[in-house]
Design a protein around this motif. Structure first.
Motif, PDB file in Angstrom:
ATOM      1  N   ALA A   1       0.895  -1.530   0.222  1.00  0.00           N
ATOM      2  CA  ALA A   1       0.228   0.226   0.464  1.00  0.00           C
ATOM      3  C   ALA A   1       1.390   1.128  -0.115  1.00  0.00           C
ATOM      4  N   VAL A   2       0.517   2.493  -0.802  1.00  0.00           N
ATOM      5  CA  VAL A   2       1.561   3.438  -0.368  1.00  0.00           C
ATOM      6  C   VAL A   2       0.071   4.793  -0.855  1.00  0.00           C
ATOM      7  N   ALA A   3       0.714   5.834  -0.297  1.00  0.00           N
ATOM      8  CA  ALA A   3      -0.191   7.252  -0.399  1.00  0.00           C
ATOM      9  C   ALA A   3      -0.754   7.424  -1.503  1.00  0.00           C
TER      10      ALA A   3
ATOM     11  N   VAL B   1      -2.878   2.404  -4.054  1.00  0.00           N
ATOM     12  CA  VAL B   1      -3.228   3.051  -3.582  1.00  0.00           C
ATOM     13  C   VAL B   1      -4.215   3.652  -2.993  1.00  0.00           C
ATOM     14  N   THR B   2      -4.096   4.151  -1.914  1.00  0.00           N
ATOM     15  CA  THR B   2      -4.620   4.793  -0.802  1.00  0.00           C
ATOM     16  C   THR B   2      -4.868   6.125  -1.029  1.00  0.00           C
TER      17      THR B   2
ATOM     18  N   ASN C   1     -10.003   4.843  -2.793  1.00  0.00           N
ATOM     19  CA  ASN C   1      -8.428   3.964  -3.562  1.00  0.00           C
ATOM     20  C   ASN C   1      -9.005   3.077  -4.747  1.00  0.00           C
ATOM     21  N   VAL C   2      -7.366   2.493  -5.357  1.00  0.00           N
ATOM     22  CA  VAL C   2      -7.154   1.818  -6.302  1.00  0.00           C
ATOM     23  C   VAL C   2      -5.855   0.759  -6.273  1.00  0.00           C
TER      24      VAL C   2
END
Length: 86
Positions: A4-6, A30-31, A38-39
């Protein structure tokens, strides 16, 4: 495991994240502040493979054919075929 990454970090280093997704054959979540935004990012080849698996699973004829083949392998009743001819 999905990394997960912002969103802001993803945007800053888009090329690096895209390369990592393709090189590692892994997905990236992607948050965003609103979780509905989110995607998931994945390579095109992984997406194509996933969609093909879904098509086979949704087609009862193909799904049954795969299941019969798996049963033949488990029972030792499978035969090897050479599909390439010189």
């Amino acid at each position: 495991m999905v990394t997960a990454v912002a969103y802001t970090n993803f945007r800053k280093d888009l090329k690096s994240y895209m390369r990592r997704v393709n090189d590692d054959a892994d997905m990236l979540l992607v948050t965003n502040k609103d979780e509905h935004d989110n995607v998931v990012v994945m390579s095109a080849s992984d997406y194509d493979s996933l969609m093909e698996t879904l098509r086979v699973y949704q087609n009862q004829y193909l799904r049954n054919k795969v299941q019969r083949g798996m049963e033949q392998i488990r029972e030792g009743a499978a035969t090897q075929h050479d599909i390439t001819k010189d």
